[in-house]
Enzyme design. Structure first.
Site, short mmCIF file in Angstrom:
data_model
loop_
_atom_site.label_atom_id
_atom_site.label_comp_id
_atom_site.label_asym_id
_atom_site.label_seq_id
_atom_site.Cartn_x
_atom_site.Cartn_y
_atom_site.Cartn_z
N CYS A 115 0.84 -1.20 0.00
CA CYS A 115 0.00 0.00 0.00
C CYS A 115 0.87 1.25 0.00
O CYS A 115 1.56 1.53 -0.97
CB CYS A 115 -0.96 -0.03 1.19
SG CYS A 115 -2.30 1.16 1.03
N HIS B 78 -3.69 -5.49 0.85
CA HIS B 78 -3.06 -5.76 2.15
C HIS B 78 -3.08 -7.24 2.49
O HIS B 78 -3.95 -7.69 3.26
CB HIS B 78 -3.80 -5.00 3.25
CG HIS B 78 -3.52 -3.53 3.28
ND1 HIS B 78 -2.47 -3.00 3.97
CD2 HIS B 78 -4.15 -2.49 2.69
CE1 HIS B 78 -2.46 -1.67 3.82
NE2 HIS B 78 -3.47 -1.34 3.03
N GLU C 206 -1.27 -8.79 4.54
CA GLU C 206 -1.07 -9.00 5.98
C GLU C 206 -2.39 -8.94 6.73
O GLU C 206 -2.51 -9.47 7.84
CB GLU C 206 -0.06 -7.98 6.54
CG GLU C 206 -0.61 -6.59 6.87
CD GLU C 206 -0.90 -5.72 5.64
OE1 GLU C 206 -0.72 -6.19 4.50
OE2 GLU C 206 -1.30 -4.56 5.84
#
Lengths: 283, 991
Positions: free
Chosen positions: A96, A234, A236
């Site tokens: 990002c 994202h 994660e």
């Protein structure tokens, strides 16, 4: 087993540092949150790390273009250390805002031939066509032939995007063709109704399948070596299945497997495991 | 290439004003005030100011005169900040400039935006257009109309030099004056103190001992300095001291004949019940006295929560006011104990109707503009701070035109104990500790915020009370302070909010009983601020932190690393005095006790007479299916997706139940659930309840409904009801009887009733209120044009969730699942959404009638506990609360979430008639769906609790509702989706 050391950058408005550190640790690395200035002041040394992660966030509030100001700090104050890190063949990921930083510093997509970074900006990430920052889940599909070491073996995953400036742009079709030819268009937005493995397309997908209007539906790219990888979504944030918006649509754990979280690993964790395993196997 | 900034303006003009403009382009301008030559900058334009791939850049040249803008526009509008207003892009640009030109140390950059319009209809007044694009309280706009564009006369802004500030040395203020003059002094000085309070101050300075002590430190012995008077006004403000909640109330009930005295609503109905509960549980760690309430979450971590309002500033500058609201409450969390980390935000807004077509009072914005601005402020504040917005609500009512309500809440987490062993929820300052001001600088902005919010809004409300937050400065500060906490460097910390340093240091000084402050050490945004201004300014992004003298070098080094300004400005003492210097001169010398406990208790009158409202009279012939579509598109019920989706709701990778649920991820989430420790599935539920309409009938019922809704929402996702805590945030119209408020007694009686219900329900639910806040002057104007908001309680809840993998969401999952109603429906349609809608359309006489009541909350709790256990067993994966619009709307939302149909029979679901059972808003009701294999276990667990079968989830796309043999609704789900999602999509699309 060898524990790779991961530097997770933070400071100046980076805000996904805690979870980025956590996912590397969940796949067996040792991760430190390191303030950018610790590298610049010299109280921490990039060379002591095996992997560099530039997490998401709003460095400097995205003012003057997302990633620009943090990118400049790195480009001017950490240039030599970054160059040496890349030359040493160590993986870097930007997620990002981190992707935006890597693009603005010129580390992504980088020079076309395997060469030392030249810190020349070749692409950009601009405001979403919608004009809005949005948090929404999208379907991603990976190029199976990409040299990217981070995405080995991955085909498709659901993942949240959370950005206002994620539209990937290059100044010419030739520049994009060049990246496509090298399979550097590592991950793209896909229509979930297509079959996995058949979702990659250059035709712009409509909003919100492509949340930002990126050229060729690009969600993330790698450099020519495949070691440096950046993406707007994202992964994660998909480290556990309970983070998927559909998890209540599936069975809850039963008493028998209540204590076992292993079946609850999310699809995004593989990206971080790939890098950790790459470092292990290349030592 | 697309100019998205221009597109946003183009779409907004279309959405808000129906104005179609073929093309709008944008220019970002940077005004440099520095020494670097333009030749030097020229070579670096693409490194900093312009993106080489997508933008044009030029130095000392208006882009309008270059080839980039070859064709002639029809209008050009340039908007920049007024001098002295926080310019965040300018600040970032300055920082970036210094990276490239480190030698130009005094350089400063201001920014502006230019919009260039092509194809603008000639009928459009360019001045009007400029008005819609800027707020002249904080911004300036210059423009070129079509004729000027023809002549190439382009608007050009220059660097906004801040106005000269004149330093005024502290003056003494003579209080030996007539009462009328005292009142006049309070009014003209924006002190917001009443006569008795002014007289109390007057008396203080008549005390011989006080005079002697003052003489010895060289300060005017017989009269306060302006610094002291301002300091007292801030500290004694309604905003800071909650004088109405602390007042002695003579309460008369005309309905029951009661005549009684209540000595402090807060102590009686909020504090006492919580303290009683604290005797019975071991997890209430810190209640009321700190910046937020803290509960133990597990052996290692505690969690805390706080909610605040920022109503008055948001009325004047929706963007800046709301942003300072959210980043301000984040600081309350950071200032809890020795510092907690903010991990989740909640936002609840109350606005006028977005499609309002009636008149607007002077100085008030249209509700749609307030919505846009407030939303943008909270979005930027929350997103840039990296804190997910996990829960919230938007409520609409005409009366919020007078004052929007902007509630911002934040949840924090901290280790139970710090590495050095100290419990982190306990502050440990001692005399001699050094007090730092950390973060932003002090400026003229934000002077008189606390006293201003304690007055009603008028046309003359001061612009200095409005500020714009700077989330990045704050984020750097948060990073730094949490590192300092873990290194054991902090002995005490609090936020600088209302009242500025006077409140923050003043409150902390109570721990050691004294402090000495030197205002000359406080770093300023610009020179020339007078001492009283420095002391009370509410400039944002500041914390007050105490460290031991020996820890100063480590603290200073950390500040330098994070590029955070940290300046020692005070020392704790045990002198009993709030002693303020400016350099060598004493400018304030107030006893701590007088400062904090000197304010006299208000004596107020309350009188309850039930309001008489025309009864709700439903039409005899009605198509309930049509009604359902109309109800789904009511702003209070319609999807808020467009707005909520713009909040980051899953940063930190912990949000297990998001604001959106269901197959298409657009169904309504009842409550947020987070699993804040990475790799663990232990969770925390965050929910809210709000029901202001019920105040039209009874504010007590309003309060009970809000609490029950918060609990119900949380139960729906799997709350452990035996470990939950609440926050009460009251927003009221002024309840003090006066010429301006002739109905003050009634409004105070509403407050009394709300508090009594709060106590009754919270005790029954074993739900301690651990923190709260009140905002008591939510009125606009006076006389016949006065607008008072409906009395509004926001009840926020945070509680334990044993395992987020065992959660439920509102979306129907699979065809064949059985649908049950838990709870039952009574004939409770008073002030319901359907009553309001049909009254607005003229189909009903009024909204009166029985408002939903919570008669036996103890029973509700046991039912909720039973239902939660079925979710924790994994049997129930679908649950949704019934609130506005009752059963019909809840069922429609569940079909929308799952994009499936349902066949429902509401026969036997309660005592109400068909209106009561279909549209009534009886409390305590939750709709659940269960797979057939778990049905038996579910029913066994719910034995003894009101549980009625409603029907079944179906594979076809129809919601069918019958009442025994009577068909009521047969609606296609896609049609429901369209009705529900259209109303509040005010974006103008993506084209």
């Amino acid at each position: 087993m060898m524990q790779p050391n991961v530097a997770v950058l933070f400071g100046f408005g980076i805000n996904c540092d805690h979870e980025t550190k956590a996912v590397f640790e969940l796949v067996g690395a040792k991760a430190d949150r390191v303030h950018v200035n610790r590298f610049i002041q010299g109280s921490a040394a990039l060379e002591h790390y095996d992997i560099l992660a530039v997490p998401g966030g709003f460095s400097f509030g995205d003012h003057l273009g997302s990633g620009r100001l943090l990118g400049n700090r790195m480009r001017f104050a950490m240039r030599d250390a970054l160059q040496a890190f890349v030359d040493a063949g160590k993986p870097i990921i930007g997620i990002c805002n981190g992707f935006q930083v890597l693009v603005k510093t010129g580390l992504l997509p980088g020079p076309s031939e395997s060469a030392s970074p030249d810190f020349v900006q070749r692409g950009s990430l601009s405001l979403n066509d919608s004009g809005r920052y949005e948090d929404r889940w999208v379907t991603l599909e990976f190029d199976p032939d990409s040299p990217c070491i981070w995405t080995k073996g991955m085909t498709r995953m659901d993942c949240p995007v959370r950005h206002g400036e994620g539209k990937y742009i290059m100044p010419s079709e030739q520049a994009l063709d060049q990246l496509a030819h090298n399979h550097q268009l590592t991950v793209r937005y896909a229509d979930p109704t297509t079959n996995p493995g058949e979702g990659l397309t250059d035709e712009p997908l409509p909003y919100p399948l492509s949340p930002n209007g990126s050229m060729r539906n690009i969600a993330g790219i790698c450099d020519s070596t495949g070691l440096i990888f950046g993406l707007m979504p994202h992964p994660e944030a998909v480290y556990a299945r309970w983070l998927h918006p559909h998890h209540t649509r599936h069975e809850a754990p039963t008493e028998a497997n209540d204590d076992d979280l292993s079946g609850w690993e999310g699809e995004g964790l593989q990206i971080f495991r790939n890098a950790v395993e790459y470092v292990r196997s290349n030592r | 290439m697309r100019d998205v900034r221009g597109d946003v303006v183009r779409r907004q003009l279309a959405a808000d004003h129906g104005l179609e403009v073929p093309q709008v382009r944008s220019i970002t301008g940077f005004l440099l005030n520095g020494e670097t030559s333009s030749e030097a900058i020229q070579t670096r334009v693409d490194d900093l100011f312009a993106d080489p791939i997508i933008e044009h850049g030029a130095v000392n040249t208006l882009l309008l005169t270059t080839n980039a803008f070859a064709s002639k526009p029809d209008a050009v509008i340039t908007i920049g900040f007024k001098p002295g207003v926080t310019d965040n892009p300018g600040k970032a640009a300055t920082d970036g400039f210094l990276t490239l030109f480190p030698e130009d140390t005094e350089a400063n950059i201001a920014t502006y935006l230019t919009y260039v319009f092509y194809g603008l209809p000639a009928t459009v007044d360019v001045s009007w257009l400029a008005e819609t694009l800027h707020n002249n309280l904080i911004e300036r706009a210059i423009l070129a109309d079509a004729a000027m564009c023809q002549r190439q006369e382009w608007p050009e802004l220059h660097y906004p030099a801040p106005p000269e500030q004149v330093f005024i040395a502290p003056q003494s203020v003579n209080l030996e004056i007539e009462d009328a003059a005292l009142i006049d002094l309070s009014t003209t000085g924006l002190l917001a103190l009443n006569l008795e309070e002014m007289q109390t101050i007057q008396h203080h300075y008549r005390d011989a001992e006080i005079r002697q002590a003052r003489k010895s430190v060289g300060i005017s012995p017989n009269a306060p300095t302006d610094v002291e008077l301002e300091c007292l006004a801030q500290t004694w403000s309604e905003h800071c001291k909650h004088k109405i909640f602390a007042s002695k109330i003579h309460h008369v009930d005309r309905e029951t004949g009661e005549d009684s005295v209540i000595d402090s609503l807060f102590k009686t109905h909020i504090m006492k019940p919580t303290h009683d509960m604290q005797q019975e549980v071991d997890w209430l760690l810190s209640v009321f006295h700190d910046n937020s309430g803290v509960i133990a979450w597990d052996d290692q971590w505690s969690v805390c929560m706080k909610a605040e309002t920022h109503n008055s500033p948001s009325a004047l500058d929706p963007y800046g006011g709301a942003m300072t609201g959210i980043v301000g409450v984040n600081r309350d969390i950071l200032g809890t104990g020795l510092g907690a980390r903010p991990i989740a935000n909640t936002d609840v807004f109350c606005f006028g109707p977005p499609d309002w077509e009636g008149d607007l009072p002077d100085n008030l914005f249209h509700p749609s503009r307030v919505l846009r601005g407030v939303h943008a402020g909270v979005r930027v504040g929350g997103n840039e701070s990296g804190i997910p917005t996990v829960n919230g609500a938007i409520v609409f009512d005409d009366r919020y035109i007078g004052k929007p309500l902007v509630y911002c809440g934040t949840v924090g987490i901290m280790p139970r104990n710090l590495p050095d062993g100290r419990p982190s929820h306990v502050k440990t300052p001692v005399a001699g500790d050094i007090v730092y001001m950390v973060g932003g600088r002090v400026g003229y902005d934000g002077i008189h915020g606390a006293t201003f919010s304690s007055l009603e809004l008028t046309e003359e409300s001061p612009s200095s009370a409005v500020q714009i937050g700077d989330p990045i400065t704050q984020k750097k500060m948060v990073d730094m302070i949490l590192e300092a906490r873990d290194l054991g460097l902090i002995t005490c910390i609090t936020d600088n909010g209302a009242g500025g340093l006077s409140s923050s240091i003043g409150e902390m000084a109570e721990y050691t009983n004294g402090c000495e402050i030197d205002l000359a050490k406080v770093p300023l945004k610009q020179a020339g601020l007078s001492p009283w201004e420095i002391l009370v300014s509410e400039s944002q992004e500041r914390m007050t932190v105490a460290v031991k003298a020996e820890d100063q070098p480590a603290f200073d080094a950390l500040a330098k690393l994070h590029e955070v300004e940290a300046t020692p400005v005070a020392t704790f003492t045990s002198s009993g005095m709030f002693h303020v210097y400016h350099g060598e001169t004493t400018v304030a010398y107030l006893p701590i006790e007088f400062l904090h406990d000197g304010v006299p208790q208000l004596q107020l009158e309350s009188e309850w007479t039930p309001p008489t409202l025309a009864a709700f009279s439903p039409p005899s012939q009605v198509d309930h299916g049509q009604l359902l579509h109309a109800m789904l598109s009511r702003p209070n019920i319609a999807s808020k997706e467009t707005w909520v989706r713009q909040y980051d709701h899953e940063v930190i990778a912990q949000t297990a139940i998001k604001p959106f649920v269901g197959i298409e991820r657009d169904g309504p989430g009842d409550a947020g659930v987070i699993a804040p420790i990475h790799g663990e599935s232990h969770g925390l539920v965050i929910s809210c309840g709000i029901a202001p309409r019920y105040s039209d009938i009874d504010a007590g019922a309003m309060a009970a409904a809000a609490i029950d809704e918060a609990v119900r929402n949380a139960v729906c996702v799997g709350l452990d009801v035996d470990k939950m805590a609440g926050l009460d945030n009251f927003c009221w119209p002024d309840p003090i009887e006066s010429v301006k408020t002739p109905d003050g007694r009634f409004k105070l009686a509403q407050l009394v009733r709300a508090n009594r219900e709060l106590e009754r329900v919270c005790r029954a639910y074993r739900l301690p209120c651990v923190s709260g806040k009140d905002s008591m002057k939510n009125d606009y104007g006076s006389g016949p044009d006065k607008i008072s908001i409906p009395p509004t309680l926001l009840f926020s809840l945070f509680g334990d969730h044993p395992d987020v993998r065992k959660s439920a969401t509102s979306d129907f999952k699979h065809a064949g699942d059985k649908i049950y109603l838990v709870g039952s429906s009574s004939q409770e349609l008073g002030a319901s959404e359907v009553a309001v809608m049909l009254t607005e359309s003229g189909e009903s006489q009024g909204i009166g009638g029985q408002v939903p009541l919570l008669l036996q909350p103890e029973k509700n709790l046991t039912t909720y506990r039973a239902l939660s256990s079925t979710i924790h067993q994994g049997w129930v994966k679908t649950a949704h609360d019934c609130s506005e619009g009752g059963l019909a709307v809840a069922l429609a939302e569940m079909c929308i979430g799952g994009r499936v149909g349902a066949e429902i029979d509401i026969d036997g679901t309660g005592s109400g008639d068909v209106w009561g059972r279909l549209w009534g808003e009886s409390l305590g009701r939750i709709i659940v769906a269960i797979s057939q294999e778990n049905e038996e276990a579910f029913l066994a667990a719910m034995k003894g609790h009101p549980t009625t079968v409603l029907g079944e989830v179906t594979a076809d796309q129809n919601l069918i509702i019958t009442d025994g043999p009577d068909a009521l609704v047969a609606a296609d789900v896609e049609g429901l989706v369209t009705a529900w999602k259209g109303t509040l999509d005010l974006t103008g699309g993506v084209a």
